[in-house]
Design a protein around this motif. Sequence first.
Motif, PDB file in Angstrom:
ATOM      1  N   LEU A  81       0.825  -1.211   0.000  1.00  0.00           N
ATOM      2  CA  LEU A  81       0.000   0.000   0.000  1.00  0.00           C
ATOM      3  C   LEU A  81       0.858   1.259   0.000  1.00  0.00           C
ATOM      4  O   LEU A  81       0.547   2.234  -0.697  1.00  0.00           O
ATOM      5  N   LEU A  82       1.948   1.255   0.764  1.00  0.00           N
ATOM      6  CA  LEU A  82       2.852   2.407   0.770  1.00  0.00           C
ATOM      7  C   LEU A  82       3.521   2.601  -0.580  1.00  0.00           C
ATOM      8  O   LEU A  82       3.645   3.723  -1.070  1.00  0.00           O
ATOM      9  N   ASP A  83       3.969   1.500  -1.186  1.00  0.00           N
ATOM     10  CA  ASP A  83       4.606   1.589  -2.505  1.00  0.00           C
ATOM     11  C   ASP A  83       3.630   2.098  -3.555  1.00  0.00           C
ATOM     12  O   ASP A  83       3.982   2.937  -4.392  1.00  0.00           O
ATOM     13  N   ALA A  84       2.410   1.601  -3.523  1.00  0.00           N
ATOM     14  CA  ALA A  84       1.395   2.040  -4.484  1.00  0.00           C
ATOM     15  C   ALA A  84       1.074   3.524  -4.288  1.00  0.00           C
ATOM     16  O   ALA A  84       0.901   4.270  -5.259  1.00  0.00           O
ATOM     17  N   SER A  85       1.023   3.967  -3.052  1.00  0.00           N
ATOM     18  CA  SER A  85       0.761   5.380  -2.761  1.00  0.00           C
ATOM     19  C   SER A  85       1.921   6.253  -3.228  1.00  0.00           C
ATOM     20  O   SER A  85       1.709   7.368  -3.721  1.00  0.00           O
ATOM     21  N   ALA A  86       3.140   5.753  -3.082  1.00  0.00           N
ATOM     22  CA  ALA A  86       4.317   6.502  -3.552  1.00  0.00           C
ATOM     23  C   ALA A  86       4.291   6.656  -5.072  1.00  0.00           C
ATOM     24  O   ALA A  86       4.641   7.716  -5.606  1.00  0.00           O
ATOM     25  N   VAL A  87       3.879   5.616  -5.760  1.00  0.00           N
ATOM     26  CA  VAL A  87       3.751   5.702  -7.226  1.00  0.00           C
ATOM     27  C   VAL A  87       2.707   6.752  -7.588  1.00  0.00           C
ATOM     28  O   VAL A  87       2.924   7.581  -8.477  1.00  0.00           O
ATOM     29  N   ALA A  88       1.579   6.738  -6.889  1.00  0.00           N
ATOM     30  CA  ALA A  88       0.533   7.735  -7.148  1.00  0.00           C
ATOM     31  C   ALA A  88       1.071   9.143  -6.888  1.00  0.00           C
ATOM     32  O   ALA A  88       0.821  10.066  -7.680  1.00  0.00           O
ATOM     33  N   ASP A  89       1.821   9.320  -5.808  1.00  0.00           N
ATOM     34  CA  ASP A  89       2.415  10.628  -5.510  1.00  0.00           C
ATOM     35  C   ASP A  89       3.315  11.108  -6.638  1.00  0.00           C
ATOM     36  O   ASP A  89       3.329  12.297  -6.963  1.00  0.00           O
ATOM     37  N   ASP A  90       4.075  10.198  -7.215  1.00  0.00           N
ATOM     38  CA  ASP A  90       4.964  10.575  -8.318  1.00  0.00           C
ATOM     39  C   ASP A  90       4.183  11.165  -9.491  1.00  0.00           C
ATOM     40  O   ASP A  90       4.643  12.097 -10.140  1.00  0.00           O
ATOM     41  N   TYR A  91       3.019  10.619  -9.757  1.00  0.00           N
ATOM     42  CA  TYR A  91       2.194  11.126 -10.854  1.00  0.00           C
ATOM     43  C   TYR A  91       1.431  12.400 -10.465  1.00  0.00           C
ATOM     44  O   TYR A  91       1.175  13.247 -11.311  1.00  0.00           O
ATOM     45  N   LEU A  92       1.061  12.526  -9.205  1.00  0.00           N
ATOM     46  CA  LEU A  92       0.270  13.678  -8.754  1.00  0.00           C
ATOM     47  C   LEU A  92       1.127  14.897  -8.442  1.00  0.00           C
ATOM     48  O   LEU A  92       0.634  16.022  -8.467  1.00  0.00           O
TER      49      LEU A  92
END
Length: 181
Positions: A81-92
């Motif tokens: 979940l943390l890794d997936a959120s970090a990926v989302a942050d990179d795009y946002l």
Amino acid sequence: MPYATLKDLIYRADGDEVVQRGLSSLRATYRQEVPTAADLATAISDPRPDDVALVALDGLLYWYNGATWSAIATPKVDRALLDASAVADDYLRGKYTLPLVGIPHTLVLMVCDIARYYLYDDTATETVVRRYKDAMAWLIQVANGTVPLDTIDAPTPASGKGSATITGSGRVFSRDSMRDL
């Protein structure tokens, strides 16, 4: 801070699947006796109308699907979940002020799909892969501005320069106006 929680992932994906994926690292480290169903039933902290419950007990999380209790290795799921959120942050990051003030439901769903994909080592099903690819495509569209993200940006802080000014009508009461009262 992750955009989605373990509960979000369990309710988005099949809970038994999350348990199975999370258990791969648990089997080697968890040597204690599993609490009985009665112990867990008395510790239910979040009962759901569909008889699904998550219970934290002795440092582990247990999931009840209405028939059986299963232990979930939260470190592996939390990392996904943390890794997936970090990926989302990179795009946002280029488009929105982070951290987001309000987390849109669609973002939670997409982060769950990415985290679910990360839980599979190399045997992801066709559905899991398709949802992962769809989530990544959605993040690209959000980053490009073709899909808006329903969120509230953080308020811009005041600069600290300038001064406050108060204006109003003249004085209503004075010593002279109150003298005869």
